[in-house]
Design a protein around this motif. Structure first.
Motif, PDB file in Angstrom:
ATOM      1  N   UNK A   1     -49.932 -18.774  36.315  1.00  0.00           N
ATOM      2  CA  UNK A   1     -51.128 -18.398  35.559  1.00  0.00           C
ATOM      3  C   UNK A   1     -50.854 -18.155  34.077  1.00  0.00           C
ATOM      4  N   UNK A   2     -49.583 -18.219  33.682  1.00  0.00           N
ATOM      5  CA  UNK A   2     -49.253 -17.917  32.287  1.00  0.00           C
ATOM      6  C   UNK A   2     -48.631 -19.117  31.583  1.00  0.00           C
ATOM      7  N   UNK A   3     -49.330 -19.646  30.603  1.00  0.00           N
ATOM      8  CA  UNK A   3     -48.743 -20.684  29.752  1.00  0.00           C
ATOM      9  C   UNK A   3     -47.840 -20.017  28.733  1.00  0.00           C
ATOM     10  N   UNK A   4     -46.681 -20.572  28.517  1.00  0.00           N
ATOM     11  CA  UNK A   4     -45.793 -20.106  27.444  1.00  0.00           C
ATOM     12  C   UNK A   4     -45.270 -21.326  26.706  1.00  0.00           C
ATOM     13  N   UNK A   5     -44.951 -21.134  25.441  1.00  0.00           N
ATOM     14  CA  UNK A   5     -44.343 -22.193  24.634  1.00  0.00           C
ATOM     15  C   UNK A   5     -42.905 -21.781  24.345  1.00  0.00           C
ATOM     16  N   UNK A   6     -41.992 -22.283  25.153  1.00  0.00           N
ATOM     17  CA  UNK A   6     -40.586 -21.901  24.996  1.00  0.00           C
ATOM     18  C   UNK A   6     -40.081 -22.344  23.631  1.00  0.00           C
TER      19      UNK A   6
ATOM     20  N   UNK B   1     -54.784  -8.647  36.907  1.00  0.00           N
ATOM     21  CA  UNK B   1     -56.198  -8.910  36.611  1.00  0.00           C
ATOM     22  C   UNK B   1     -56.398  -8.741  35.109  1.00  0.00           C
ATOM     23  N   UNK B   2     -57.456  -9.322  34.603  1.00  0.00           N
ATOM     24  CA  UNK B   2     -57.623  -9.365  33.141  1.00  0.00           C
ATOM     25  C   UNK B   2     -58.996  -8.840  32.709  1.00  0.00           C
ATOM     26  N   UNK B   3     -59.149  -8.674  31.395  1.00  0.00           N
ATOM     27  CA  UNK B   3     -60.448  -8.269  30.845  1.00  0.00           C
ATOM     28  C   UNK B   3     -61.499  -9.335  31.149  1.00  0.00           C
ATOM     29  N   UNK B   4     -61.105 -10.600  31.070  1.00  0.00           N
ATOM     30  CA  UNK B   4     -62.038 -11.677  31.412  1.00  0.00           C
ATOM     31  C   UNK B   4     -61.875 -12.018  32.888  1.00  0.00           C
ATOM     32  N   UNK B   5     -62.989 -12.199  33.595  1.00  0.00           N
ATOM     33  CA  UNK B   5     -62.895 -12.542  35.011  1.00  0.00           C
ATOM     34  C   UNK B   5     -62.607 -14.030  35.172  1.00  0.00           C
ATOM     35  N   UNK B   6     -62.281 -14.449  36.365  1.00  0.00           N
ATOM     36  CA  UNK B   6     -62.036 -15.875  36.581  1.00  0.00           C
ATOM     37  C   UNK B   6     -62.220 -16.225  38.044  1.00  0.00           C
ATOM     38  N   UNK B   7     -62.835 -17.347  38.278  1.00  0.00           N
ATOM     39  CA  UNK B   7     -63.042 -17.840  39.635  1.00  0.00           C
ATOM     40  C   UNK B   7     -61.697 -17.899  40.362  1.00  0.00           C
ATOM     41  N   UNK B   8     -61.602 -17.198  41.474  1.00  0.00           N
ATOM     42  CA  UNK B   8     -60.364 -17.196  42.242  1.00  0.00           C
ATOM     43  C   UNK B   8     -59.218 -16.504  41.511  1.00  0.00           C
ATOM     44  N   UNK B   9     -59.505 -15.788  40.418  1.00  0.00           N
ATOM     45  CA  UNK B   9     -58.477 -15.139  39.595  1.00  0.00           C
ATOM     46  C   UNK B   9     -57.398 -16.148  39.161  1.00  0.00           C
ATOM     47  N   UNK B  10     -57.804 -17.381  38.912  1.00  0.00           N
ATOM     48  CA  UNK B  10     -56.827 -18.428  38.590  1.00  0.00           C
ATOM     49  C   UNK B  10     -56.628 -18.608  37.079  1.00  0.00           C
ATOM     50  N   UNK B  11     -57.554 -18.143  36.297  1.00  0.00           N
ATOM     51  CA  UNK B  11     -57.449 -18.089  34.837  1.00  0.00           C
ATOM     52  C   UNK B  11     -57.009 -19.406  34.184  1.00  0.00           C
ATOM     53  N   UNK B  12     -57.923 -20.369  34.184  1.00  0.00           N
ATOM     54  CA  UNK B  12     -57.635 -21.640  33.496  1.00  0.00           C
ATOM     55  C   UNK B  12     -57.765 -21.560  31.977  1.00  0.00           C
ATOM     56  N   UNK B  13     -58.363 -20.466  31.458  1.00  0.00           N
ATOM     57  CA  UNK B  13     -58.684 -20.406  30.025  1.00  0.00           C
ATOM     58  C   UNK B  13     -57.490 -19.909  29.210  1.00  0.00           C
ATOM     59  N   UNK B  14     -57.148 -20.630  28.148  1.00  0.00           N
ATOM     60  CA  UNK B  14     -56.097 -20.209  27.218  1.00  0.00           C
ATOM     61  C   UNK B  14     -56.735 -19.878  25.864  1.00  0.00           C
ATOM     62  N   UNK B  15     -56.190 -18.862  25.188  1.00  0.00           N
ATOM     63  CA  UNK B  15     -56.744 -18.447  23.903  1.00  0.00           C
ATOM     64  C   UNK B  15     -55.783 -18.718  22.757  1.00  0.00           C
ATOM     65  N   UNK B  16     -56.332 -19.131  21.626  1.00  0.00           N
ATOM     66  CA  UNK B  16     -55.545 -19.421  20.415  1.00  0.00           C
ATOM     67  C   UNK B  16     -56.196 -18.744  19.212  1.00  0.00           C
TER      68      UNK B  16
END
Ligand SMILES: Cc1cc2nc3c(=O)[nH]c(=O)nc-3n(C[C@H](O)[C@H](O)[C@H](O)COP(=O)(O)O)c2cc1C
Length: 550
Positions: A36-41, A101-116
Motif C-alpha cells: 500500500x506504500x509507494x516509495x522512490x528509493x 488506516x488513514x485520514x482519507x478512506x478507501x474502498x477495501x482500505x487498499x489506498x490507490x491514491x498517491x499525493x504529490x
C-alpha cells in the motif's frame, strides 16, 4: 474503432453488479497483495514535524467564510496539511495482524491514491523549489526533483504569492487486485474523497483551493514525474488524476486557471526509482487501461458556471451553524467507517437537515469544499430514511441543483409524491418520494449489506450521467465519481460531528437501485452509496497510534 464515449458507456454497463452476477474480479490472491506504500528509493526523504498537542480550532469554523486566518508556508503548516488529508491516523490490531488506516478512506482500505506537491523553497524542507511525493507511512516528503527559481516563477507567476500545487494520481492495480474490472470506479471515488480531504485540510490552515481543470492529464503526469519510464521500469504505473492549486487567497472563479502550465524541461534531474508493489500480477484487466485512456483529458478551457441561483448560507441552514461538538482535528483524525450499524440509533431532523445542507454549494461560492470545483452539482441523492426523529421513514430525494428538479421528477417513478419536506430550510430541495419502511430494500440493493438498513439513513448518489458526459466530454466520467467521493467525505465528517458514524458503500446492484427509484432511462445512473448511523464497534480490534515519533 470504439470511440471514447462508447468505451465509457461500455465500461459502465460492463462493471455493474447484478443480482445474478457481480462485475468480473478474481478474488483475493494474498501472494500478490500490493504494497500500500509507494516509495522512490534513492530520493531524499524530508521528515515532517508532528505538532505536540491538539489544535483547538472548532470543526464548524471550517465552513465559515472568515474561518481561519491564512497560516504561512512552513514545515509545520505543510506537515499539518498532509497530516489532515492523507496521513495514517491509526494502526489496528486483531490477533497477530496489524493494518494502518488513514485520514482519507478507501474502498477495501487498499489506498490507490498517491499525493504529490510542487512546493517553493521553504526553510527546512528545501533550499529550492521542488516536486515531492508524500510518503504516508513515514509522514515525510520524498524529493523527486529540484526546480530553479525561474522554473518555479514560470509555473506560479499567475497565482497569488504563497501558492503551491498538489497532484493526485492512482495506482489502478491496487484496487484491481481485489475488485477486478469495477476497480477504476473505486479509484475515482477515492480520488474524490482525497480531494475533499485536501480541501478540508487547507481550510484548517486558512488556505483556499481550486482544481486546475483546464490542465491536460499528460501535463499533470509530466509535472509530477509520472511519465518517466526510466524511474518506473517494471513498477506499477500511476495514472494522473488531478492538479490542484492551494493558496492563501483565491478569486472565484479562478480565471487564472486558464493559464496553461508548461511541461518541465527534459534536462531536470530526477531522484528515486519507484518500488514494485506486487511481485507478480496473476491477471491483467485491460478494460481498466482502456477506460483510463478514454477518460484522459486534453488541455481545455476551464469550466465556468453560474451559481447565482444557488441558495445563500442562511437559506440552507436557517440558523447558520456557529457551535459544535468537536475540534476540526478530532473530526478529521478520528473519522472512521462503521463496520456494523446498531439498527436503533436515530438522529434529529435538525442534524439531518444540517448534514444535507453541507452538501449544497452556496450562491457566493464560498461554501467549502464546493469552492474547489468549478462545475454545478451533477450528483443528487436518493435517500432511504430509517430513523430521523420527526421525519416519516421512507424514500426521499435531495436535489443538489434546483434546476434539475423537473428532470429528476420525470426520470423517476410517476408514483412518487414529490412532496417538499415541511419546515426544512428553504434552500434545501428535499422531497418525500414515498413513505414506508425501506430498511430491507436499502440493504438488498447495497449488495445485501446490513449497514444500509441498520443506519439512521442511507442513500444512493444518482448522477446526471448522460447529460454530464454530453456537456463536458467522456473525461468527466471521472469527475462524477470525484463529486460523489466529495459528498461522501462530508458525510463522514458530519457524522463524526453528530456523534454517529458513516460508511461509503461501493458495492451495490446498479440496475436494481435504478428500479427502486423507478429510473428506466440510462440518463441517470447510481454512482455511489452511503450509510450514516449508530456504529457497533468490534471489541476484538485494538487501536494503536499512527506514528511513534518521540
Ligand atoms: C469508495 C469506497 C467504497 C467503499 N465500499 C464499502 C462497502 O461496500 N462496504 C463497506 O462495509 N465499506 C465500504 N467502504 C469503507 C472502507 O472499507 C473503509 O474506508 C476502509 O476500510 C478504511 O477504513 P476507514 O474508512 O475507517 O479509514 C468503502 C469506502 C470507500 C472510500
Amino acid at each position: 474503432m470504439t470511440s471514447a464515449e462508447e468505451m465509457v458507456a461500455g465500461y459502465h454497463e460492463r462493471t455493474k453488479h447484478h443480482f445474478h452476477r457481480y462485475a468480473a474480479s478474481l478474488g483475493l490472491d494474498w501472494a500478490t497483495q500490493p504494497d500500500p506504500f509507494r516509495r522512490y528509493a534513492g530520493a531524499d526523504l524530508v521528515s515532517l514535524p508532528l505538532p505536540k498537542g491538539e489544535r483547538a480550532l472548532p470543526y464548524w469554523q471550517l465552513y465559515t467564510s472568515a474561518g481561519v486566518a491564512p497560516v504561512p508556508l512552513s514545515p509545520a503548516s505543510i506537515s499539518l496539511f498532509f497530516r489532515y488529508a492523507l496521513s495514517l491516523t491509526a494502526w489496528k490490531k486483531a490477533g497477530e495482524t496489524t493494518w494502518p488506516l488513514r485520514a482519507n478512506p478507501s474502498s477495501g482500505n487498499l489506498h490507490p491514491t498517491e499525493g504529490y506537491a510542487i512546493l517553493p523553497a521553504i526553510e527546512d524542507i528545501g533550499d529550492a523549489a521542488g516536486v515531492y511525493h508524500y510518503a504516508p507511512k513515514e509522514h515525510a516528503l520524498e524529493r523527486r526533483t529540484v526546480l530553479d527559481a525561474q522554473r518555479w516563477n514560470e509555473l506560479t507567476e499567475s497565482f497569488p504569492d504563497g501558492s503551491f500545487l498538489v497532484g493526485l494520481s492512482s495506482v489502478h492495480w491496487r484496487e484491481a487486485w481485489k475488485y477486478g474490472e469495477r476497480a477504476f470506479r473505486y479509484c475515482q471515488h477515492d480520488v474524490g474523497h482525497a480531494l475533499a480531504c485536501l480541501r478540508i485540510s487547507a481550510a484548517t490552515l486558512g488556505w483556499k483551493m481550486a482544481v486546475l481543470d483546464g490542465v491536460s492529464d499528460e501535463t499533470i503526469a509530466n509535472l509530477l514525474g509520472l511519465d518517466r519510464d526510466e524511474d518506473f521500469a517494471v513498477a506499477e504505473r500511476e495514472e494522473a488524476d488531478l492538479l490542484i492549486l492551494v493558496s492563501p487567497d483565491l478569486p472565484i472563479p479562478l480565471l487564472s486557471a486558464s493559464q496553461p502550465l508548461t511541461k518541465h524541461s527534459e534536462k531536470l534531474i530526477w531522484q528515486g526509482k519507484a518500488n514494485t508493489l506486487s511481485r507478480e500480477h496473476a491477471v491483467a484487466w485491460p478494460i481498466i487501461d482502456a477506460v483510463a485512456q478514454a477518460t484522459r483529458r486534453l488541455e481545455s478551457a476551464p469550466i465556468e458556471e453560474d451559481f447565482s441561483g444557488f441558495p445563500s448560507e442562511e437559506e440552507l441552514f436557517s440558523t447558520p451553524i456557529r457551535q459544535g461538538l468537536l475540534s476540526a482535528e478530532t473530526a478529521i483524525l478520528g473519522r472512521r467507517s462503521a463496520v456494523a450499524m446498531d439498527g436503533s440509533t436515530s438522529i434529529s431532523r435538525d442534524v439531518f437537515f444540517g448534514m444535507l445542507a453541507r452538501l449544497v454549494p452556496t450562491q457566493d461560492r464560498e461554501g467549502m469544499p464546493w469552492d474547489a470545483i468549478p462545475w454545478r452539482p451533477r450528483i443528487h441523492l436518493g435517500l432511504f430514511v430509517h430513523r430521523v426523529d420527526g421525519l416519516a421513514p421512507g424514500m426521499y430525494a435531495l436535489v443538489r441543483d434546483s434546476d434539475k428538479v423537473d428532470a429528476l421528477k420525470s426520470a423517476m417513478s410517476s408514483e412518487f409524491c414529490w412532496q417538499r419536506v415541511a419546515d426544512c430550510p428553504p434552500g434545501l430541495h428535499l422531497y418525500l418520494l414515498e413513505e414506508g419502511d425501506c430498511r430491507a430494500q436499502a440493504a438488498t440493493v447495497s449488495c445485501g449489506q446490513a449497514i444500509a438498513g441498520d443506519g439512521a439513513f442511507s442513500l444512493a448518489m444518482i448522477a446526471d450521467y448522460q447529460d454530464s458526459l454530453a456537456t463536458y466530454g467522456s473525461g468527466f466520467y471521472r469527475n462524477l465519481f470525484w463529486e460523489s467521493g466529495m459528498v461522501g467525505q462530508l458525510l463522514y465528517l458530519e457524522a463524526e460531528e453528530a456523534g454517529v458514524r458513516a460508511t461509503g458503500i461501493g458495492c451495490y446492484f446498479d440496475d436494481p437501485v435504478h428500479e427502486t427509484f423507478g429510473i428506466v432511462s440510462h440518463d441517470w445512473q447510481s454512482f455511489y452509496h452511503f450509510t450514516v448511523g449508530g456504529p457497533i464497534d468490534d471489541g476484538r480490534i485494538t487501536t494503536l497510534p499512527a506514528y511513534d515519533f518521540d
